[in-house]
Design a protein around this motif. Structure first.
Motif, PDB file in Angstrom:
ATOM      1  N   LEU A 194       9.434   4.668   5.062  1.00 40.61           N
ATOM      2  CA  LEU A 194       8.385   5.358   4.328  1.00 40.61           C
ATOM      3  C   LEU A 194       7.200   4.428   4.109  1.00 40.61           C
ATOM      4  CD1 LEU A 194      10.653   6.976   1.600  1.00 40.61           C
ATOM      5  CD2 LEU A 194       9.371   8.268   3.316  1.00 40.61           C
ATOM      6  N   PRO A 195       5.968   4.860   4.449  1.00 44.17           N
ATOM      7  CA  PRO A 195       4.797   4.047   4.141  1.00 44.17           C
ATOM      8  C   PRO A 195       4.674   3.855   2.629  1.00 44.17           C
ATOM      9  CG  PRO A 195       4.236   5.871   5.609  1.00 44.17           C
ATOM     10  CD  PRO A 195       5.622   6.134   5.109  1.00 44.17           C
ATOM     11  N   VAL A 196       4.302   2.647   2.202  1.00 41.48           N
ATOM     12  CA  VAL A 196       4.222   2.346   0.775  1.00 41.48           C
ATOM     13  C   VAL A 196       2.895   1.658   0.466  1.00 41.48           C
ATOM     14  CG1 VAL A 196       5.245   1.073  -1.148  1.00 41.48           C
ATOM     15  CG2 VAL A 196       6.731   2.107   0.573  1.00 41.48           C
ATOM     16  N   LEU A 197       2.160   2.208  -0.511  1.00 39.95           N
ATOM     17  CA  LEU A 197       0.936   1.545  -0.944  1.00 39.95           C
ATOM     18  C   LEU A 197       1.255   0.539  -2.043  1.00 39.95           C
ATOM     19  CD1 LEU A 197       0.198   2.708  -3.966  1.00 39.95           C
ATOM     20  CD2 LEU A 197      -0.898   4.546  -2.714  1.00 39.95           C
ATOM     21  N   TRP A 198       0.226  -0.208  -2.438  1.00 41.52           N
ATOM     22  CA  TRP A 198       0.341  -1.176  -3.536  1.00 41.52           C
ATOM     23  C   TRP A 198      -0.773  -0.907  -4.528  1.00 41.52           C
ATOM     24  CZ3 TRP A 198       3.681  -4.400  -5.593  1.00 41.52           C
ATOM     25  CH2 TRP A 198       3.250  -5.437  -6.445  1.00 41.52           C
ATOM     26  N   THR A 199      -0.463  -0.998  -5.811  1.00 42.31           N
ATOM     27  CA  THR A 199      -1.469  -0.814  -6.843  1.00 42.31           C
ATOM     28  C   THR A 199      -2.064  -2.157  -7.247  1.00 42.31           C
ATOM     29  OG1 THR A 199      -0.483   1.203  -7.733  1.00 42.31           O
ATOM     30  CG2 THR A 199      -1.883  -0.049  -9.209  1.00 42.31           C
ATOM     31  N   TYR A 201       2.548  13.666  -1.400  1.00 42.46           N
ATOM     32  CA  TYR A 201       2.485  12.220  -1.663  1.00 42.46           C
ATOM     33  C   TYR A 201       3.705  11.853  -2.485  1.00 42.46           C
ATOM     34  CZ  TYR A 201       0.368   8.103  -4.128  1.00 42.46           C
ATOM     35  OH  TYR A 201       0.080   6.879  -4.684  1.00 42.46           O
ATOM     36  N   GLY A 202       4.408  10.821  -2.094  1.00 43.59           N
ATOM     37  CA  GLY A 202       5.607  10.392  -2.808  1.00 43.59           C
ATOM     38  C   GLY A 202       5.271   9.436  -3.929  1.00 43.59           C
ATOM     39  N   GLY A 203       5.318   9.922  -5.166  1.00 48.28           N
ATOM     40  CA  GLY A 203       4.917   9.117  -6.308  1.00 48.28           C
ATOM     41  C   GLY A 203       6.046   8.297  -6.902  1.00 48.28           C
ATOM     42  N   THR A 204       5.695   7.508  -7.915  1.00 46.57           N
ATOM     43  CA  THR A 204       6.657   6.626  -8.573  1.00 46.57           C
ATOM     44  C   THR A 204       6.410   6.598 -10.066  1.00 46.57           C
ATOM     45  OG1 THR A 204       7.527   4.354  -8.643  1.00 46.57           O
ATOM     46  CG2 THR A 204       5.182   4.582  -8.312  1.00 46.57           C
ATOM     47  N   THR A 232       3.827   7.102   0.403  1.00 48.80           N
ATOM     48  CA  THR A 232       4.428   6.941  -0.922  1.00 48.80           C
ATOM     49  C   THR A 232       3.831   5.725  -1.634  1.00 48.80           C
ATOM     50  OG1 THR A 232       6.231   5.373  -0.470  1.00 48.80           O
ATOM     51  CG2 THR A 232       6.607   7.685   0.135  1.00 48.80           C
ATOM     52  N   GLU A 233       4.194   5.626  -2.908  1.00 53.85           N
ATOM     53  CA  GLU A 233       3.860   4.426  -3.679  1.00 53.85           C
ATOM     54  C   GLU A 233       5.133   3.829  -4.286  1.00 53.85           C
ATOM     55  OE1 GLU A 233       1.044   5.602  -6.678  1.00 53.85           O
ATOM     56  OE2 GLU A 233       2.561   6.656  -7.853  1.00 53.85           O
ATOM     57  N   LEU A 234       6.181   3.795  -3.531  1.00 59.23           N
ATOM     58  CA  LEU A 234       7.478   3.326  -4.021  1.00 59.23           C
ATOM     59  C   LEU A 234       7.565   1.796  -4.022  1.00 59.23           C
ATOM     60  CD1 LEU A 234       9.858   5.920  -2.325  1.00 59.23           C
ATOM     61  CD2 LEU A 234       9.027   5.893  -4.687  1.00 59.23           C
ATOM     62  N   PHE A 235       6.669   1.169  -4.791  1.00 57.34           N
ATOM     63  CA  PHE A 235       6.620  -0.295  -4.818  1.00 57.34           C
ATOM     64  C   PHE A 235       7.221  -0.879  -6.094  1.00 57.34           C
ATOM     65  CE2 PHE A 235       2.756   1.134  -6.907  1.00 57.34           C
ATOM     66  CZ  PHE A 235       2.654   0.289  -8.006  1.00 57.34           C
ATOM     67  N   GLY A 236       7.835  -0.031  -6.931  1.00 53.49           N
ATOM     68  CA  GLY A 236       8.343  -0.494  -8.219  1.00 53.49           C
ATOM     69  C   GLY A 236       9.164  -1.770  -8.162  1.00 53.49           C
TER      70      GLY A 236
END
Length: 384
Positions: free
Chosen positions: A135-140, A297-300, A325-329
């Motif tokens: 899954l593609p993952v962004l970073w905040t 969009y896959g949120g977290t 997604t933003e699954l960077f937790g």
């Protein structure tokens, strides 16, 4: 005879973050997880997680409240139920308590994890199977300092860890926030997507001003600019601008999804298993959006590894996931309570191959970080 639910334990776990994480409503210095351990009569254990952002400043459930709800109401309702029938168990919980989606999500995850372990298959298999292995993952970028955020983004781009970056804004004036975001977008150029999350901080007039400037600066996506109750404002903004508007706090489940579609309130839906009351609720919400042509969009909720991989198993089954997604937790916390942390490589999160969630709890780490710990005096070595 099918195995039954024998016991449920809800544990508060406090993990330090790698840096302060600024949101519109709070600044996080640590993340609190509610870890669920559900033990069945056949000896199989399922694990789940409920995590919130910024305590009650974000939503209606707090970590302490989630644990209280599970201990007092939900766990007793599960005792003795068929552990293999997840839908029946969740229907029982929905009769016992209204709302409390985060608490129910953790329990549903634990039931699904146990059943998938029992069958020897990944959790995603119980949902019909994965259509993508990663899954593609962004970073905040949430330090609040422009140059620091640029440097952080450059490092992550160079290491092929992230190529999409989200900026948390809404704490400063609209023009100051826009200047901060625009400078980062200019520095990164076309090498990366840049999105913003306002976390409901703007009124409609400020949102119109801010979005116009952000659109001109080349920002790719605007997340929840106005309060969640103001669907009309969200719809007017979505109609006014070309840059996609995403609903996050305004979307808790399939019922909200229907109303947002009916009002043409958003171009993108942020899906979160905790807000939907579990993975199955998220899949129902996604189906509404997908059928209406809304991008997904896959949120977290900035979960640790357990909650993150539960969401990942759900998101990997979606036919359409246009915004990744933003699954960077797990990357935001200094340590975790599992023996092996998730793999992030080539801009993607890679799902583990083992049964269930594919995770094993590190008992020493759990004992150290649990809030009620009185036995552990030294911190265990950090996971690789």
């Amino acid at each position: 005879m099918n195995p039954t639910v024998h016991s449920v334990e809800a544990i508060l776990v406090d993990l330090p973050t790698i840096r302060a994480h600024q949101l519109a409503m709070a600044t996080m210095q640590q993340q609190t997880l509610v870890i669920v351990r559900l033990r069945c009569s056949d000896g199989v254990e399922g694990i789940g997680e409920a995590t919130t952002i910024g305590g009650l400043s974000y939503g209606d459930e707090s970590p302490e409240g989630i644990k209280l709800t599970i201990d007092t109401y939900l766990a007793p309702a599960l005792a003795g139920l068929d552990a293999t029938n997840v839908h029946a168990a969740m229907a029982r919980l929905n009769k016992i308590a209204r709302g409390n989606r985060f608490a129910k999500c953790a329990l549903e995850t634990a039931l699904l994890d146990a059943q998938a372990k029992r069958l020897g298959v990944p959790l995603s298999t119980l949902l019909g199977g994965a259509v993508r292995p990663t899954l593609p993952v962004l970073w905040t970028l949430a330090s609040g300092d422009t140059q620091r955020d640029i440097d952080e983004a450059e490092t992550l781009l160079a290491g092929c860890r992230h190529n999409t970056f989200k900026l948390k804004i809404g704490r400063r004036s609209v023009r100051d926030d826009v200047a901060h975001v625009s400078a980062i977008k200019r520095a990164l150029g076309e090498r990366a997507r840049v999105t913003v999350d306002v976390n409901q901080a703007w009124n409609e007039a400020d949102a119109a001003t801010g979005i116009a400037m952000l659109e001109a600066a080349g920002i790719d996506l605007i997340e929840q600019p106005t309060p969640r109750e103001q669907r009309g404002a969200l719809a007017r903004l979505a109609a006014r601008f070309v840059v996609p508007i995403m609903a996050d706090e305004a979307l808790t489940g399939p019922e909200d999804a229907v109303e947002l579609v009916r009002g043409a309130c958003a171009d993108v839906f942020a899906l979160k298993i905790a807000k939907s009351g579990g993975i199955h609720g998220m899949l129902r919400t996604a189906a509404v959006g997908d059928a209406a042509g809304i991008a997904l969009y896959g949120g977290t909720m900035l979960e640790g590894t357990i909650g993150t991989l539960a969401a990942a198993h759900g998101f990997c089954t979606l036919p359409q996931l246009a915004w990744g997604t933003e699954l960077f937790g797990p990357l935001l916390v200094k340590d975790d309570i599992v023996t092996e942390r998730p793999v992030y490589r080539d801009f993607d999160l890679h799902l583990p191959a083992g049964p269930g969630l594919g995770l094993v709890i590190d008992e020493d780490k759990l004992a150290f970080y649990r809030r009620d710990s009185v036995r552990v005096t030294s911190r265990p070595a950090a996971a690789a």
